[in-house]
Motif scaffolding. Structure first.
Motif, PDB file in Angstrom:
ATOM      1  N   ASP A 178      -0.424 -37.383 -83.419  1.00  0.00           N
ATOM      2  CA  ASP A 178      -0.842 -37.972 -84.692  1.00  0.00           C
ATOM      3  C   ASP A 178       0.303 -37.972 -85.703  1.00  0.00           C
ATOM      4  O   ASP A 178       0.422 -38.884 -86.526  1.00  0.00           O
ATOM      5  N   ALA A 179       1.161 -36.961 -85.626  1.00  0.00           N
ATOM      6  CA  ALA A 179       2.234 -36.813 -86.606  1.00  0.00           C
ATOM      7  C   ALA A 179       3.482 -37.608 -86.249  1.00  0.00           C
ATOM      8  O   ALA A 179       4.131 -38.189 -87.132  1.00  0.00           O
ATOM      9  N   VAL A 180       3.856 -37.656 -84.961  1.00  0.00           N
ATOM     10  CA  VAL A 180       5.149 -38.251 -84.582  1.00  0.00           C
ATOM     11  C   VAL A 180       5.013 -39.502 -83.727  1.00  0.00           C
ATOM     12  O   VAL A 180       6.013 -40.157 -83.427  1.00  0.00           O
ATOM     13  N   GLY A 181       3.801 -39.852 -83.325  1.00  0.00           N
ATOM     14  CA  GLY A 181       3.601 -41.014 -82.478  1.00  0.00           C
ATOM     15  C   GLY A 181       3.603 -40.647 -81.008  1.00  0.00           C
ATOM     16  O   GLY A 181       3.892 -39.513 -80.620  1.00  0.00           O
ATOM     17  N   ALA A 182       3.258 -41.621 -80.178  1.00  0.00           N
ATOM     18  CA  ALA A 182       3.160 -41.405 -78.742  1.00  0.00           C
ATOM     19  C   ALA A 182       4.458 -41.822 -78.054  1.00  0.00           C
ATOM     20  O   ALA A 182       5.544 -41.748 -78.641  1.00  0.00           O
ATOM     21  N   PHE A 183       4.374 -42.296 -76.821  1.00  0.00           N
ATOM     22  CA  PHE A 183       5.570 -42.637 -76.058  1.00  0.00           C
ATOM     23  C   PHE A 183       6.138 -43.977 -76.530  1.00  0.00           C
ATOM     24  O   PHE A 183       5.400 -44.902 -76.849  1.00  0.00           O
ATOM     25  N   ASP A 184       7.462 -44.077 -76.549  1.00  0.00           N
ATOM     26  CA  ASP A 184       8.161 -45.248 -77.071  1.00  0.00           C
ATOM     27  C   ASP A 184       8.352 -46.278 -75.958  1.00  0.00           C
ATOM     28  O   ASP A 184       9.044 -46.016 -74.968  1.00  0.00           O
ATOM     29  N   ALA A 185       7.762 -47.463 -76.141  1.00  0.00           N
ATOM     30  CA  ALA A 185       7.836 -48.511 -75.125  1.00  0.00           C
ATOM     31  C   ALA A 185       9.248 -49.048 -74.945  1.00  0.00           C
ATOM     32  O   ALA A 185       9.519 -49.738 -73.954  1.00  0.00           O
ATOM     33  N   ASP A 186      10.172 -48.755 -75.863  1.00  0.00           N
ATOM     34  CA  ASP A 186      11.561 -49.201 -75.689  1.00  0.00           C
ATOM     35  C   ASP A 186      12.202 -48.594 -74.442  1.00  0.00           C
ATOM     36  O   ASP A 186      13.207 -49.123 -73.946  1.00  0.00           O
ATOM     37  N   PHE A 187      11.632 -47.500 -73.937  1.00  0.00           N
ATOM     38  CA  PHE A 187      12.185 -46.844 -72.756  1.00  0.00           C
ATOM     39  C   PHE A 187      11.551 -47.344 -71.462  1.00  0.00           C
ATOM     40  O   PHE A 187      11.849 -46.804 -70.386  1.00  0.00           O
ATOM     41  N   THR A 188      10.710 -48.357 -71.543  1.00  0.00           N
ATOM     42  CA  THR A 188      10.038 -48.883 -70.362  1.00  0.00           C
ATOM     43  C   THR A 188      11.052 -49.324 -69.307  1.00  0.00           C
ATOM     44  O   THR A 188      11.998 -50.048 -69.603  1.00  0.00           O
ATOM     45  N   GLY A 189      10.857 -48.864 -68.094  1.00  0.00           N
ATOM     46  CA  GLY A 189      11.740 -49.216 -66.995  1.00  0.00           C
ATOM     47  C   GLY A 189      13.021 -48.430 -66.937  1.00  0.00           C
ATOM     48  O   GLY A 189      13.826 -48.634 -66.023  1.00  0.00           O
ATOM     49  N   LEU A 190      13.238 -47.528 -67.891  1.00  0.00           N
ATOM     50  CA  LEU A 190      14.481 -46.770 -67.947  1.00  0.00           C
ATOM     51  C   LEU A 190      14.288 -45.295 -67.643  1.00  0.00           C
ATOM     52  O   LEU A 190      15.043 -44.697 -66.882  1.00  0.00           O
ATOM     53  N   GLY A 191      13.277 -44.686 -68.234  1.00  0.00           N
ATOM     54  CA  GLY A 191      13.126 -43.246 -68.200  1.00  0.00           C
ATOM     55  C   GLY A 191      13.460 -42.648 -69.552  1.00  0.00           C
ATOM     56  O   GLY A 191      13.806 -43.365 -70.504  1.00  0.00           O
ATOM     57  N   CYS A 192      13.370 -41.344 -69.672  1.00  0.00           N
ATOM     58  CA  CYS A 192      13.672 -40.588 -70.891  1.00  0.00           C
ATOM     59  C   CYS A 192      12.622 -40.760 -71.985  1.00  0.00           C
ATOM     60  O   CYS A 192      12.779 -40.222 -73.074  1.00  0.00           O
ATOM     61  N   GLU A 193      11.536 -41.507 -71.720  1.00  0.00           N
ATOM     62  CA  GLU A 193      10.488 -41.615 -72.733  1.00  0.00           C
ATOM     63  C   GLU A 193       9.831 -40.264 -72.989  1.00  0.00           C
ATOM     64  O   GLU A 193       9.382 -39.987 -74.097  1.00  0.00           O
ATOM     65  N   ASP A 194       9.837 -39.387 -71.999  1.00  0.00           N
ATOM     66  CA  ASP A 194       9.278 -38.053 -72.197  1.00  0.00           C
ATOM     67  C   ASP A 194      10.209 -37.212 -73.078  1.00  0.00           C
ATOM     68  O   ASP A 194       9.768 -36.596 -74.055  1.00  0.00           O
ATOM     69  N   ARG A 195      11.510 -37.219 -72.769  1.00  0.00           N
ATOM     70  CA  ARG A 195      12.473 -36.449 -73.573  1.00  0.00           C
ATOM     71  C   ARG A 195      12.467 -36.925 -75.030  1.00  0.00           C
ATOM     72  O   ARG A 195      12.600 -36.128 -75.955  1.00  0.00           O
ATOM     73  N   ASP A 196      12.308 -38.230 -75.223  1.00  0.00           N
ATOM     74  CA  ASP A 196      12.236 -38.776 -76.570  1.00  0.00           C
ATOM     75  C   ASP A 196      11.059 -38.179 -77.332  1.00  0.00           C
ATOM     76  O   ASP A 196      11.201 -37.788 -78.502  1.00  0.00           O
ATOM     77  N   LEU A 197       9.897 -38.104 -76.700  1.00  0.00           N
ATOM     78  CA  LEU A 197       8.733 -37.527 -77.369  1.00  0.00           C
ATOM     79  C   LEU A 197       8.928 -36.037 -77.607  1.00  0.00           C
ATOM     80  O   LEU A 197       8.584 -35.522 -78.676  1.00  0.00           O
ATOM     81  N   TRP A 198       9.485 -35.333 -76.641  1.00  0.00           N
ATOM     82  CA  TRP A 198       9.694 -33.885 -76.819  1.00  0.00           C
ATOM     83  C   TRP A 198      10.627 -33.621 -78.000  1.00  0.00           C
ATOM     84  O   TRP A 198      10.416 -32.663 -78.750  1.00  0.00           O
ATOM     85  N   LEU A 199      11.638 -34.471 -78.183  1.00  0.00           N
ATOM     86  CA  LEU A 199      12.547 -34.288 -79.315  1.00  0.00           C
ATOM     87  C   LEU A 199      11.827 -34.512 -80.641  1.00  0.00           C
ATOM     88  O   LEU A 199      12.037 -33.765 -81.607  1.00  0.00           O
ATOM     89  N   ARG A 200      10.989 -35.529 -80.694  1.00  0.00           N
ATOM     90  CA  ARG A 200      10.248 -35.771 -81.928  1.00  0.00           C
ATOM     91  C   ARG A 200       9.294 -34.615 -82.233  1.00  0.00           C
ATOM     92  O   ARG A 200       9.110 -34.237 -83.397  1.00  0.00           O
ATOM     93  N   ILE A 201       8.703 -34.052 -81.205  1.00  0.00           N
ATOM     94  CA  ILE A 201       7.827 -32.897 -81.412  1.00  0.00           C
ATOM     95  C   ILE A 201       8.651 -31.675 -81.824  1.00  0.00           C
ATOM     96  O   ILE A 201       8.309 -30.962 -82.776  1.00  0.00           O
ATOM     97  N   ALA A 202       9.765 -31.440 -81.121  1.00  0.00           N
ATOM     98  CA  ALA A 202      10.576 -30.250 -81.391  1.00  0.00           C
ATOM     99  C   ALA A 202      11.192 -30.280 -82.783  1.00  0.00           C
ATOM    100  O   ALA A 202      11.500 -29.224 -83.354  1.00  0.00           O
ATOM    101  N   ALA A 203      11.395 -31.465 -83.341  1.00  0.00           N
ATOM    102  CA  ALA A 203      11.961 -31.556 -84.687  1.00  0.00           C
ATOM    103  C   ALA A 203      10.983 -31.056 -85.752  1.00  0.00           C
ATOM    104  O   ALA A 203      11.414 -30.728 -86.865  1.00  0.00           O
ATOM    105  N   ARG A 204       9.687 -30.966 -85.417  1.00  0.00           N
ATOM    106  CA  ARG A 204       8.693 -30.618 -86.428  1.00  0.00           C
ATOM    107  C   ARG A 204       7.786 -29.452 -86.050  1.00  0.00           C
ATOM    108  O   ARG A 204       7.157 -28.852 -86.933  1.00  0.00           O
ATOM    109  N   PHE A 205       7.710 -29.131 -84.747  1.00  0.00           N
ATOM    110  CA  PHE A 205       6.762 -28.113 -84.316  1.00  0.00           C
ATOM    111  C   PHE A 205       7.426 -27.167 -83.312  1.00  0.00           C
ATOM    112  O   PHE A 205       8.329 -27.565 -82.582  1.00  0.00           O
ATOM    113  N   PRO A 206       6.960 -25.920 -83.238  1.00  0.00           N
ATOM    114  CA  PRO A 206       7.530 -24.987 -82.258  1.00  0.00           C
ATOM    115  C   PRO A 206       7.075 -25.304 -80.837  1.00  0.00           C
ATOM    116  O   PRO A 206       5.967 -25.803 -80.621  1.00  0.00           O
TER     117      PRO A 206
END
Length: 316
Positions: A178-206
């Motif tokens: 709710d705070a940082v958004g879900a998975f970014d479709a710009d990474f479709t077909g590439l990978g790293c969409e999970d790492r992108d979300l983890w970084l957005r979460i880690a920037a704001r939450f433990p």
């Protein structure tokens, strides 16, 4: 459907398992069985059939028919992994989301361990653990060491590729999405969409790491991470995206250096010794004083000039 099943369907589950599948018929049943076998039962399983052309959809619907109180299937045209996961999140009702790709397998106590950590510290954004790698037949390939116990800063460790959040072990809170958004479709077909979300979460939450194996991660020829060129493009896109953030901007040269350095190590492991050396030299152009990269360059040079005969078996 009997009244008991109707009550179960209307009860909000605590955890929603996110299971995207695209032509994963060979492994899907094993993944779903591992979700159904969890030691905690307060969960729903959302399977998104992302335009599969094999029998994945049929398998998913059989499970939905057999376990209507636990499994829901959403069929959609093929849109890629980030979109499939986002579809599951949009249909999910749980307070926590748990990733389970169709070729991976959870240990029975995976969710119970994660929820115990959230119960102890409700401010946590994400809980993750260790994986055991397995091959297509389920044979063990080893357990990758993790170093989260050293008290690493989660954002920096993930951004600089010093550490990883193993995807099939990741359980994250709805309030984070709710705070940082879900998975970014710009990474479709590439990978790293999970790492992108983890970084957005880690920037704001433990984040919290559980130092035990809670899932099997399957390595096979169809897995996305085996396409080096595509993964390199994903890593470079991730670095560029993070450079536009407050936490990521100061780390950009280091992030780009580690993208090249990790590429060099992957090339070295595949026997491309001189190509691996060139990648390490490229990494040093971004970050010339990084001791880790110099160590990797030395390892590559030793492999090229000392540990193999001159000009024998070398690849460019």
């Amino acid at each position: 459907m009997n009244p008991e099943q109707q009550n179960l369907n209307h009860r909000v589950p605590r955890v929603s398992a996110i299971v995207p599948v695209y032509n994963g018929a060979a492994f899907l049943a094993q993944a779903l069985d591992s979700a159904l076998a969890q030691s905690m039962s307060d969960l729903e399983i959302i399977v998104v059939n992302d335009g599969s052309t094999d029998s994945s959809g049929a398998i998913a619907h059989v499970y939905e028919h057999n376990f209507p109180e636990r499994i829901r299937v959403v069929d959609q045209p093929n849109a890629g992994l980030p979109a499939a996961r986002n579809t599951a999140i949009a249909h999910a009702r749980g307070d926590y989301f748990a990733l389970l790709d169709a070729d991976d397998v959870w240990m029975p106590e995976h969710l119970e361990r994660a929820l115990a950590a959230f119960d102890k510290n409700p401010a946590l954004g994400l809980v993750h653990a260790n994986i055991r790698r397995i091959d297509a037949s389920g044979n063990p390939l080893g357990i990758a060491p993790r170093f989260w116990h050293r008290g690493l800063d989660a954002y920096k460790a993930i951004a600089l590729r010093h550490e990883h959040v193993n995807c099939p072990t990741a359980v994250f809170a709805r309030f984070c999405v709710d705070a940082v958004g879900a998975f970014d479709a710009d990474f479709t077909g590439l990978g790293c969409e999970d790492r992108d979300l983890w970084l957005r979460i880690a920037a704001r939450f433990p984040l919290q790491h559980i130092d035990t194996v809670t899932a099997d991660y399957r390595v096979h020829p169809q897995s996305m991470s085996r396409n080096r060129e595509r993964m390199l493009a994903a890593r470079e896109l991730l670095a560029s995206k993070q450079a536009r953030t407050e936490r990521g901007a100061p780390l950009l040269p280091h992030m780009r250096a580690m993208v090249q350095s990790d590429l060099g190590m992957e090339l070295l492991e595949e026997g491309h010794t001189f190509a691996g050396m060139r990648a390490q030299l490229q990494a040093l152009r971004h970050r010339p004083h990084t001791i880790l990269i110099w160590r990797r360059l030395l390892k590559s040079a030793l492999r090229a000039f000392v540990l193999q005969p001159p000009f024998a078996g070398r690849t460019q």
